[in-house]
Motif scaffolding. Structure first.
Motif, short mmCIF file in Angstrom:
data_model
loop_
_atom_site.label_atom_id
_atom_site.label_comp_id
_atom_site.label_asym_id
_atom_site.label_seq_id
_atom_site.Cartn_x
_atom_site.Cartn_y
_atom_site.Cartn_z
N PRO A 73 65.46 33.83 21.82
CA PRO A 73 64.25 34.62 22.04
C PRO A 73 64.20 35.18 23.47
CG PRO A 73 63.72 32.33 21.40
CD PRO A 73 65.19 32.40 21.65
N HIS A 74 63.64 36.35 23.61
CA HIS A 74 63.44 36.96 24.93
C HIS A 74 62.03 37.51 24.99
CE1 HIS A 74 67.40 36.92 26.96
NE2 HIS A 74 67.89 36.84 25.72
N PRO A 75 61.43 37.73 26.19
CA PRO A 75 62.00 37.37 27.49
C PRO A 75 62.05 35.85 27.70
CG PRO A 75 59.74 38.15 27.74
CD PRO A 75 60.12 38.40 26.31
N LYS A 76 63.09 35.44 28.43
CA LYS A 76 63.16 34.06 28.88
C LYS A 76 62.68 34.03 30.34
CE LYS A 76 67.57 33.36 27.01
NZ LYS A 76 68.82 32.57 26.91
N TYR A 77 62.22 32.84 30.75
CA TYR A 77 61.60 32.74 32.08
C TYR A 77 62.19 31.64 32.94
CZ TYR A 77 57.94 35.68 30.10
OH TYR A 77 57.24 36.71 29.52
N LEU A 78 62.26 31.96 34.24
CA LEU A 78 62.52 30.93 35.23
C LEU A 78 61.27 30.84 36.11
CD1 LEU A 78 64.51 29.02 36.85
CD2 LEU A 78 64.80 30.98 38.37
N VAL A 79 60.78 29.63 36.32
CA VAL A 79 59.61 29.46 37.19
C VAL A 79 59.97 28.51 38.32
CG1 VAL A 79 57.20 28.76 37.34
CG2 VAL A 79 58.07 29.78 35.22
N CYS A 80 59.73 28.97 39.54
CA CYS A 80 59.91 28.09 40.69
C CYS A 80 58.60 27.37 40.96
CB CYS A 80 60.32 28.90 41.91
SG CYS A 80 60.21 27.93 43.42
N ASN A 81 58.65 26.05 40.96
CA ASN A 81 57.47 25.25 41.23
C ASN A 81 57.31 25.08 42.74
OD1 ASN A 81 55.44 23.35 41.35
ND2 ASN A 81 56.25 22.08 39.68
N ALA A 82 56.45 25.91 43.31
CA ALA A 82 56.17 25.85 44.76
C ALA A 82 54.71 25.45 44.95
CB ALA A 82 56.46 27.20 45.41
N ASP A 83 54.26 24.50 44.12
CA ASP A 83 52.86 24.08 44.17
C ASP A 83 52.65 22.98 45.20
OD1 ASP A 83 50.27 24.59 43.12
OD2 ASP A 83 50.30 22.60 42.22
N GLU A 84 53.72 22.34 45.60
CA GLU A 84 53.69 21.24 46.57
C GLU A 84 52.30 20.73 46.98
OE1 GLU A 84 56.89 20.07 49.49
OE2 GLU A 84 55.68 21.40 50.74
N MET A 85 51.78 19.85 46.16
CA MET A 85 50.48 19.25 46.49
C MET A 85 50.50 17.74 46.45
SD MET A 85 47.65 21.74 44.77
CE MET A 85 46.28 20.73 45.28
N GLU A 86 51.66 17.16 46.23
CA GLU A 86 51.76 15.70 46.24
C GLU A 86 51.41 15.21 47.64
OE1 GLU A 86 52.57 13.76 43.67
OE2 GLU A 86 52.73 11.87 44.77
N ALA A 94 68.43 31.84 37.22
CA ALA A 94 67.95 32.75 36.19
C ALA A 94 69.14 33.32 35.40
CB ALA A 94 67.15 33.88 36.82
N TYR A 95 70.21 33.62 36.11
CA TYR A 95 71.40 34.15 35.45
C TYR A 95 71.98 33.11 34.48
CZ TYR A 95 76.24 35.72 34.80
OH TYR A 95 77.43 36.08 34.25
N ALA A 96 72.01 31.86 34.92
CA ALA A 96 72.60 30.81 34.09
C ALA A 96 71.88 30.68 32.75
CB ALA A 96 72.57 29.47 34.83
N ILE A 97 70.56 30.85 32.76
CA ILE A 97 69.83 30.72 31.50
C ILE A 97 69.52 32.10 30.90
CG2 ILE A 97 68.84 28.47 32.15
CD1 ILE A 97 66.13 30.10 32.55
N GLN A 98 70.00 33.14 31.57
CA GLN A 98 69.76 34.52 31.14
C GLN A 98 68.27 34.82 31.04
OE1 GLN A 98 72.39 37.19 30.26
NE2 GLN A 98 72.99 35.87 31.97
N ALA A 99 67.55 34.44 32.10
CA ALA A 99 66.12 34.75 32.17
C ALA A 99 65.94 36.22 32.50
CB ALA A 99 65.44 33.88 33.23
N ASP A 100 64.84 36.78 31.99
CA ASP A 100 64.52 38.18 32.27
C ASP A 100 63.53 38.31 33.42
OD1 ASP A 100 65.64 39.46 29.54
OD2 ASP A 100 64.63 37.56 29.12
N VAL A 101 62.66 37.29 33.51
CA VAL A 101 61.60 37.34 34.52
C VAL A 101 61.54 36.00 35.24
CG1 VAL A 101 59.14 37.76 34.94
CG2 VAL A 101 60.27 38.88 33.00
N ALA A 102 61.33 36.06 36.56
CA ALA A 102 61.18 34.83 37.35
C ALA A 102 59.87 34.88 38.11
CB ALA A 102 62.35 34.69 38.32
#
Ligand SMILES: Cc1cc2nc3c(=O)[nH]c(=O)nc-3n(C[C@H](O)[C@H](O)[C@H](O)COP(=O)(O)O)c2cc1C
Ligand code: SF4
Ligand code: FES
Lengths: 154, 431
Positions: free
Chosen positions: B81-94, B119-127
């Motif tokens: 399925p597409h689009p696939k997504y990469l999300v960077c977790n920059a929430d740093e609240m610990e 993103a390339y490794a998982i063939q994500a379309d949007v990050a």
């Protein structure tokens, strides 16, 4: 009604997502940036462009502590109350701020200049105690430093 | 052990606190975007995942799960399925954690490059970069870096003429610690209340908008282009133990020189605490530390010679977590510290499940009573029982089990202090 500036900014955010509603938090932040806080009118305006009901949108808004559903002062002072700041004496800092501004946590000064809020760890624990005023970070806080910092915010 | 001088620091080599981060030109001149180029022009996506798996890279957000393994669960090929997504977790609240800030403010292009490779490794379309609101300085730097990368053709269509396309956006959060939990983060990215979701389905298969999605911590992503560039053996050799690479270790609390340093993975706790953080401030004694943020179990003196890596700290009954230690000295009250921690967790509970929503306020009530000299001995058993009730398996996400960790270990290592409060009917530190 949304101003054209608000509308343009919100539409730019909507374009970043597969589904429109995903931009609703950004949209509320945009309105809050322009109007200071999110009034019922603000919620209604955003709900309309997001194609959500005001109640739906409000249930999202109330989840997030940085979306203000009540008026706040011109400058929001957020004092970190998490563990490293606690170890480094944040309680004195908080007390000093409350005494100086003559308000409690969650309150706004009479002149509408400052609102005082607690905030979780600001990711600045090696320079604790820390706080933010608006978008600015302040660290290694002492009472003397606080006097000088607050003066910068009219 | 590699000496200080010739030790490689891939994550922080471009970071100089005396100037701002490198712009695109500076970053490229320092060898930047070569790892991404290599990945996109001479590797198949599956090969990139294989390399990252073999490198032993483990997620730096706290849980320490194999990064390459996580990528390998993403559906690939024409039917995916597409689009696939990469999300960077920059929430740093610990609480007690300030390592991702260093990378975000110090070298934003390094994060973008790592994200391109992932993103390339998982063939994500949007990050997306999901950034906590408070990192306002990082937000500006990231915005600029993303647009520089777009202009240079490192983002957008046909990157490095490989035929691969990737869009990248910055999403700035509106608060709440729970947003850092990966499924809650996805709810939040969809514009909803940040309640965690049941797993399975795992985000790798059904994540953002129901599409295959990988969520990865900032520090994790900043490693991957270096693995591509220098290879698996190089990466493994950076470490002192079985777990590959370097790690950002931090120390806060009343030490002489609090801060954050990139060191070989597996550096002993003592070396970080005494060598880098300078040991305790004069006149103070060490009592214990939380090794990796608020939701990890206390370690004490007997643990100081352990290697800071996931396996070793895990065997000692704690977790390396984020690798940023919070140090407790002898003038800090363990009951007060436990109370501060539990107040945080109680406030940040998303309210979805009972042990967390109702359990944490109850814990806060008991701890407040003890701290105020109104506790009873049986309260200690109640607290232990609450730790089990909030423990793994009883809740929807790891927030409540994380809250139990510092409490159960405080009850174990600092029991006398709890008892002194109860018997003396006051906090010995406050009077
Ligand atoms: C309550 C809670 C808060 C979390 N906050 C963060 C966070 O701020 N940043 C982060 O990278 N991971 C956080 N995590 C861990 C994420 O759920 C997830 O494991 C991580 O982002 C995966 O990336 P990694 O494998 O690269 O570590 C949190 C987990 C929980 C339970
Ligand atoms: S453990 Fe707490 S934070 Fe996690 S889902 Fe349950 S109520 Fe929400
Ligand atoms: S605990 Fe205050 S900045 Fe981290």
């Amino acid at each position: 009604m949304l101003t054209s500036e608000e509308r343009t900014e919100i539409e730019a955010e909507i374009a970043h997502y597969e589904q429109k509603q995903a931009a609703c938090i950004e949209a509320m932040k945009i309105v809050q940036k322009h109007r200071g806080w999110l009034s019922d009118d603000g919620i209604r305006d955003v709900a309309e462009i997001m194609e959500m009901t005001p109640a739906e949108l409000d249930s999202v808004a109330t989840f997030y502590n940085l979306l203000f559903r009540q008026p706040v002062g011109r400058h929001v002072v957020m004092v970190c109350d998490s563990v490293s700041c606690w170890i480094m004496g944040y309680e004195n800092i908080r007390q000093y701020l409350m005494d100086k501004l003559e308000i409690g946590m969650g309150e706004t000064t009479q002149d509408g200049r400052f609102t005082l809020l607690p905030i979780c760890c600001l990711g600045n624990c090696d320079r604790a105690p820390a706080m933010m005023v608006g978008e600015d970070l302040h660290q290694d806080l002492t009472p003397e430093k606080i006097d000088a910092i607050l003066e910068k915010y009219a | 052990m590699p000496s200080e001088k010739n030790m490689e620091r891939p994550l922080t080599k471009n970071i100089d606190p005396d100037r701002g981060p490198l712009d695109l030109k500076g970053y490229v001149a320092a060898g930047g975007y070569e790892g991404a180029r290599k990945a996109l022009t001479s590797h198949q996506p599956g090969d990139v995942t294989e390399l990252v798996k073999n490198s032993g890279l483990k997620g730096r957000g706290g849980a320490g799960f194999s990064t390459g393994m996580k990528w390998s669960f993403v559906p690939m090929g024409e039917d995916a399925p597409h689009p696939k997504y990469l999300v960077c977790n920059a929430d740093e609240m610990e609480p007690g954690t300030f390592k991702d800030r260093l990378l975000l403010e110090g070298d934003p292009h390094s994060l973008i490059e790592g994200m391109i490779v992932a993103a390339y490794a998982i063939q994500a379309d949007v990050a997306y970069i999901f950034l906590r609101w408070g990192y306002t300085h990082a937000a500006g730097l990231l915005r600029r870096a993303i647009s520089e990368a777009e202009e240079a053709g490192y983002l957008g269509k046909n990157i490095f003429s490989s035929g691969y396309n990737l869009e990248m956006y910055l999403h700035i959060s509106a608060g709440r610690y729970i947003c850092g939990e990966e499924t809650a983060l996805l709810s939040s990215l969809e514009g909803k209340r940040a309640n965690p979701r049941a797993k399975p389905p795992f985000p790798q298969v059904s994540g953002l908008f129901g599409k295959p999605t990988i969520v990865q911590n900032v520090e994790t992503l900043c490693n991957v282009h270096h693995i591509l560039n220098h290879g698996v053996d190089w990466y493994k050799n950076l470490s002192l133990t079985e777990e590959g690479g370097t790690k950002l270790y931090g120390v806060s609390g009343k030490v002489k020189n609090p801060g954050c340093w990139e060191l070989p993975m597996g550096t002993p706790v003592r070396e970080i605490l005494e060598g880098h953080a300078g040991g305790m401030r004069d006149g103070l004694q060490f009592r214990g530390l939380l090794p990796g943020g608020a939701s990890t179990d206390f370690l004490v003196e007997e643990h100081l010679d352990l290697a800071m890596d996931y396996a070793t700290i895990g065997k000692a009954g704690s977790r390396m977590g984020t690798g940023t230690m919070i140090v407790m000295d002898d003038q800090t009250c363990p009951v007060g510290m436990a109370l501060n921690l539990q107040q945080f967790f109680a406030q940040e509970s998303c309210g979805w499940c009972t042990p967390c929503r109702d359990g944490l306020p109850h814990v806060v009530k008991i701890l407040s009573a003890i701290e105020n000299g109104e506790g009873r001995m049986e309260d200690l058993d109640k607290l232990s029982a609450m730790c089990k009730y909030m423990g793994p398996g009883n809740t929807f996400c790891a927030l409540a089990p994380g809250a139990a960790e510092p409490l159960q270990s405080a009850l174990k290592y600092f029991r006398e202090d709890f008892e002194n409060h109860i018997q003396g009917k006051k906090c010995p530190w406050r009077n």
